[in-house]
Every structure is written in structure tokens, then in C-alpha cells.
Design a protein around this motif. Structure first.
Motif, PDB file in Angstrom:
ATOM      1  N   LEU A 299     -33.568   6.502  15.843  1.00 49.66           N
ATOM      2  CA  LEU A 299     -32.134   6.787  15.752  1.00 49.66           C
ATOM      3  C   LEU A 299     -31.312   5.607  16.274  1.00 49.66           C
ATOM      4  N   LEU A 300     -31.782   4.974  17.360  1.00 51.27           N
ATOM      5  CA  LEU A 300     -31.074   3.806  17.877  1.00 51.27           C
ATOM      6  C   LEU A 300     -31.091   2.661  16.871  1.00 51.27           C
ATOM      7  N   LYS A 301     -32.245   2.420  16.297  1.00 49.01           N
ATOM      8  CA  LYS A 301     -32.376   1.319  15.345  1.00 49.01           C
ATOM      9  C   LYS A 301     -31.626   1.597  14.061  1.00 49.01           C
ATOM     10  N   ASP A 302     -31.651   2.840  13.610  1.00 50.30           N
ATOM     11  CA  ASP A 302     -31.021   3.185  12.345  1.00 50.30           C
ATOM     12  C   ASP A 302     -29.505   3.143  12.429  1.00 50.30           C
ATOM     13  N   SER A 303     -28.972   3.525  13.600  1.00 54.80           N
ATOM     14  CA  SER A 303     -27.516   3.613  13.710  1.00 54.80           C
ATOM     15  C   SER A 303     -26.885   2.339  14.247  1.00 54.80           C
ATOM     16  N   LYS A 304     -27.632   1.585  15.074  1.00 54.38           N
ATOM     17  CA  LYS A 304     -27.065   0.384  15.693  1.00 54.38           C
ATOM     18  C   LYS A 304     -28.062  -0.773  15.583  1.00 54.38           C
TER      19      LYS A 304
ATOM     20  N   PRO B 191     -38.768  -2.731  16.341  1.00 59.43           N
ATOM     21  CA  PRO B 191     -39.332  -2.752  14.984  1.00 59.43           C
ATOM     22  C   PRO B 191     -38.344  -2.149  13.997  1.00 59.43           C
ATOM     23  N   SER B 192     -38.580  -2.365  12.736  1.00 54.59           N
ATOM     24  CA  SER B 192     -37.678  -1.836  11.721  1.00 54.59           C
ATOM     25  C   SER B 192     -37.666  -0.312  11.757  1.00 54.59           C
ATOM     26  N   ALA B 193     -36.570   0.265  11.275  1.00 48.85           N
ATOM     27  CA  ALA B 193     -36.464   1.722  11.233  1.00 48.85           C
ATOM     28  C   ALA B 193     -37.570   2.329  10.383  1.00 48.85           C
TER      29      ALA B 193
ATOM     30  N   ASP C 256     -40.178   5.147  11.627  1.00 50.04           N
ATOM     31  CA  ASP C 256     -40.225   6.421  10.910  1.00 50.04           C
ATOM     32  C   ASP C 256     -41.648   6.740  10.458  1.00 50.04           C
ATOM     33  N   ARG C 257     -42.334   5.750   9.876  1.00 52.70           N
ATOM     34  CA  ARG C 257     -43.702   5.981   9.412  1.00 52.70           C
ATOM     35  C   ARG C 257     -44.648   6.279  10.570  1.00 52.70           C
ATOM     36  N   MET C 258     -44.457   5.593  11.690  1.00 55.77           N
ATOM     37  CA  MET C 258     -45.303   5.830  12.849  1.00 55.77           C
ATOM     38  C   MET C 258     -45.104   7.244  13.395  1.00 55.77           C
TER      39      MET C 258
ATOM     40  N   TRP D 244     -33.416  15.347   3.732  1.00 58.54           N
ATOM     41  CA  TRP D 244     -33.594  15.417   5.176  1.00 58.54           C
ATOM     42  C   TRP D 244     -34.365  14.235   5.738  1.00 58.54           C
ATOM     43  N   ARG D 245     -34.831  13.360   4.907  1.00 59.10           N
ATOM     44  CA  ARG D 245     -35.557  12.197   5.409  1.00 59.10           C
ATOM     45  C   ARG D 245     -34.645  11.339   6.272  1.00 59.10           C
ATOM     46  N   GLY D 246     -35.227  10.613   7.177  1.00 52.48           N
ATOM     47  CA  GLY D 246     -34.442   9.729   8.022  1.00 52.48           C
ATOM     48  C   GLY D 246     -33.923  10.432   9.250  1.00 52.48           C
ATOM     49  N   ARG D 247     -32.610  10.352   9.462  1.00 55.76           N
ATOM     50  CA  ARG D 247     -32.012  10.840  10.700  1.00 55.76           C
ATOM     51  C   ARG D 247     -32.198  12.342  10.893  1.00 55.76           C
ATOM     52  N   GLY D 248     -32.068  13.114   9.825  1.00 51.03           N
ATOM     53  CA  GLY D 248     -32.220  14.564   9.962  1.00 51.03           C
ATOM     54  C   GLY D 248     -33.606  14.937  10.443  1.00 51.03           C
ATOM     55  N   ALA D 249     -34.631  14.352   9.835  1.00 50.59           N
ATOM     56  CA  ALA D 249     -36.002  14.633  10.250  1.00 50.59           C
ATOM     57  C   ALA D 249     -36.252  14.142  11.671  1.00 50.59           C
ATOM     58  N   ALA D 250     -35.688  13.000  12.029  1.00 49.06           N
ATOM     59  CA  ALA D 250     -35.884  12.457  13.378  1.00 49.06           C
ATOM     60  C   ALA D 250     -35.316  13.404  14.430  1.00 49.06           C
ATOM     61  N   TRP D 251     -34.150  13.986  14.160  1.00 53.89           N
ATOM     62  CA  TRP D 251     -33.553  14.924  15.114  1.00 53.89           C
ATOM     63  C   TRP D 251     -34.441  16.163  15.292  1.00 53.89           C
TER      64      TRP D 251
END
Length: 303
Positions: free
Chosen positions: A187-192, A200-202, A206-208, A267-274
Motif C-alpha cells: 500500500l505504501l509503494k502503490d500510493s506513494k 521493491p516494486s508494487a 503483491d505477488r509475494m 478487487w486486485r491491488g489495493r482492495g485485496a491488500a486491505w
């Protein structure tokens, strides 16, 4: 069976040694993270559209060597940590997860081993300080606030299901600590992303998180099923909505929702991370509040 005090003492020494080695590893990871160069891309264009590719590999810098030292110290700490569990089990003549201190130790060892495996598969070593710090805090609390002398377990826990159910649940819970931390970093990497160039890249984060959760979720499910079978043998019912059973079920639903969300486009990305972070919070809540504050059939001995 009488407790072997000598082996119990060795176990405590190894535990404290592992705690110290992990702390050194955290400091080494932090140095690498603080002073490492920001990953750079090389611009390549041969008459066609320009593309960004990774720069050619270079010789190891001083900070990278420090990071490798941190990884080596992590492995050494895991070996000492494993030794402390083995000595504890031998000293009491039973599986070494019969109280909260031992349960916490096994859970954290599973988290550390998971981190070591992930470092071998992903370019994430710089995250070591972020990942190991919460594990170190749990270990410190386990060795101080939750510490219990080596002793036989209470009669209710003298069952082969102690070996099966508790080990599977604790290992899967430890593995699930890692994607919780990496989802926060995602979330930190994706938003800022501009403010955290050394992460590392978002996509990697995410994959990890996803792959680790995919590995741990079947183990967590198996642990709940084994617990239900043990409950039927011990208490005459498979499920009774004991506080720990209830929170474990809610956690299972949340992680199942995460895996479903991760496979759903919207829901992929930020939604799934939350959702994954919610599972992480429930995991820690179940570990501390349910075990230490509420009363129920799952209350641990030796606290």
C-alpha cells in the motif's frame, strides 16, 4: 516424566542467543536499506519505442555485502532458534508447543523460515528490517512476559493431536505474518511510490503476498479441521464457538475472501491488500487478546 533442567537451560540460552542474532540481522538490513543505491533503469531505444530495462549486474557494493551479512545472520538465528525448540522438547519429553511461550517460539520460527525462503525467490532482502522487527518483538515478549519454565503439559493436552493440530496452526499463522507485512508495504509503494524508491516494486510485493497466502491457507484450513476432530474427541463436539474457534473461523473467512479478491479484476491491488491486512490484524488479535484476555477452553497453561 521429570524435566531435564540442563537441557531446559540450554534451550533458554539458545533462545536468547537467537534473539540477539536476529537483532544484529535487523540492524544490518536497516543499514542496507538506508544506504543502498536506488534501483535505476537504463533507457534503450533502437529505432523503435524506448523501453526501460534493468541495468546490467554490477559488482557487490559495501551495502550489498552488509545486506548479505544480514541474511546470513538470519539463517544463523533460525538455526539457534530451532535448537532452542528441540532442547525444550527434549527437556520435557514432549512436543515443544504446550504453552504460550513455546507456541510463540514455533510461530516466529515459521515466519523467519518463510522469510528466508522468500529472500531466495524474490529481490526483497532490503525489506528484512521491516519483516523481522515485528517477529523480534513477538519473540521478545514471548521470552519475557510469556515465558514459562519447562514442564509437563496439563492432562487435557496429553494427546497426539497436540503435535498435529497445534503445530499446523502455529506454523500456518507464522507464515501468514509475512504477507500481512508485505501487504502494508504494498500500500505504501502503490500510493506513494516516489517517496519509497528503495522498496521493491508494487508488483513484486503483491505477488509475494499472494503466493505466501496461497501456501499458508491450506495449512491453516487443515489446522482448523484437526482442531475440530480433537475437540470432538476431548469435549464431545466438533465446534462450540469458543472465542478462539470463533476468531479462527472469522480469520479463515477473511483469508478466503482475500484469495477470491486477488483473483477478481475489480478487487486486485489495493482492495485485496486491505483484506489481507485485516487477516493479519485478526491473526495478531487471536494470538494475544484471545489467548491472554478471554477465558475459554483454549486458554493456555503456563502463562
Amino acid at each position: 516424566m521429570p524435566v531435564d533442567e540442563t537441557l531446559a537451560t540450554y534451550s533458554d540460552w539458545l533462545y536468547r542467543s537467537a534473539l540477539g542474532v536476529y537483532l544484529v540481522a535487523i540492524l544490518l538490513y536497516a543499514v542496507e536499506q538506508a544506504f543502498a543505491r536506488t534501483p535505476r533503469k537504463a533507457l534503450v531505444g533502437a529505432g523503435g519505442p524506448d523501453i526501460l530495462v534493468d541495468e546490467p549486474k554490477h559488482e557487490l557494493t559495501k551495502t550489498e555485502r552488509i545486506g548479505r551479512m544480514g541474511a546470513a545472520m538470519t539463517v544463523l538465528g533460525a538455526v539457534l532458534h530451532l535448537g532452542s525448540l528441540v532442547m525444550r522438547g527434549l527437556s520435557a519429553g514432549r512436543a515443544p508447543w504446550g504453552n504460550m511461550y513455546e507456541y510463540m517460539s514455533l510461530l516466529c520460527l515459521a515466519a523467519v523460515v518463510t522469510w528466508i525462503v522468500l529472500m531466495a525467490k524474490f529481490p526483497i532482502r532490503r525489506l528484512g528490517a521491516f519483516v523481522l522487527t515485528p517477529i523480534w518483538i513477538l519473540l521478545f515478549l514471548g521470552g519475557t512476559v510469556l515465558y514459562a519454565e519447562s514442564a509437563p503439559v496439563q492432562p487435557a493436552l496429553r494427546s497426539y493431536w497436540l503435535v498435529i493440530h497445534v503445530s499446523v496452526i502455529s506454523i500456518s499463522s507464522g507464515v501468514l505474518l509475512i504477507p500481512g507485512v508485505t501487504s502494508i508495504l504494498y500500500l505504501l509503494k502503490d500510493s506513494k511510490s516516489d517517496r519509497f524508491p528503495k522498496l521493491p516494486s508494487a508488483d513484486v510485493l503483491d505477488r509475494m503476498s499472494y503466493r505466501t497466502t496461497v501456501l499458508a491457507f491450506p495449512l491453516f484450513t487443515a489446522g482448523i479441521i484437526c482442531g475440530a476432530i480433537w475437540a470432538e474427541a476431548a469435549w464431545g463436539r466438533f465446534w462450540g464457538w469458543d472465542p478462539k474457534e470463533t476468531v479462527a473461523f472469522v480469520s479463515w473467512v477473511v483469508y478466503a475472501a482475500y484469495l477470491h479478491a486477488r483473483a477478481t479484476a475489480g478487487w486486485r491491488g489495493r482492495g485485496a491488500a486491505w483484506i489481507n491486512i485485516a487477516g493479519f490484524v485478526l491473526n495478531v488479535f487471536n494470538l494475544f487478546f484471545i489467548n491472554l484476555v478471554t477465558t475459554g477452553l483454549h486458554s493456555y497453561a503456563g502463562l
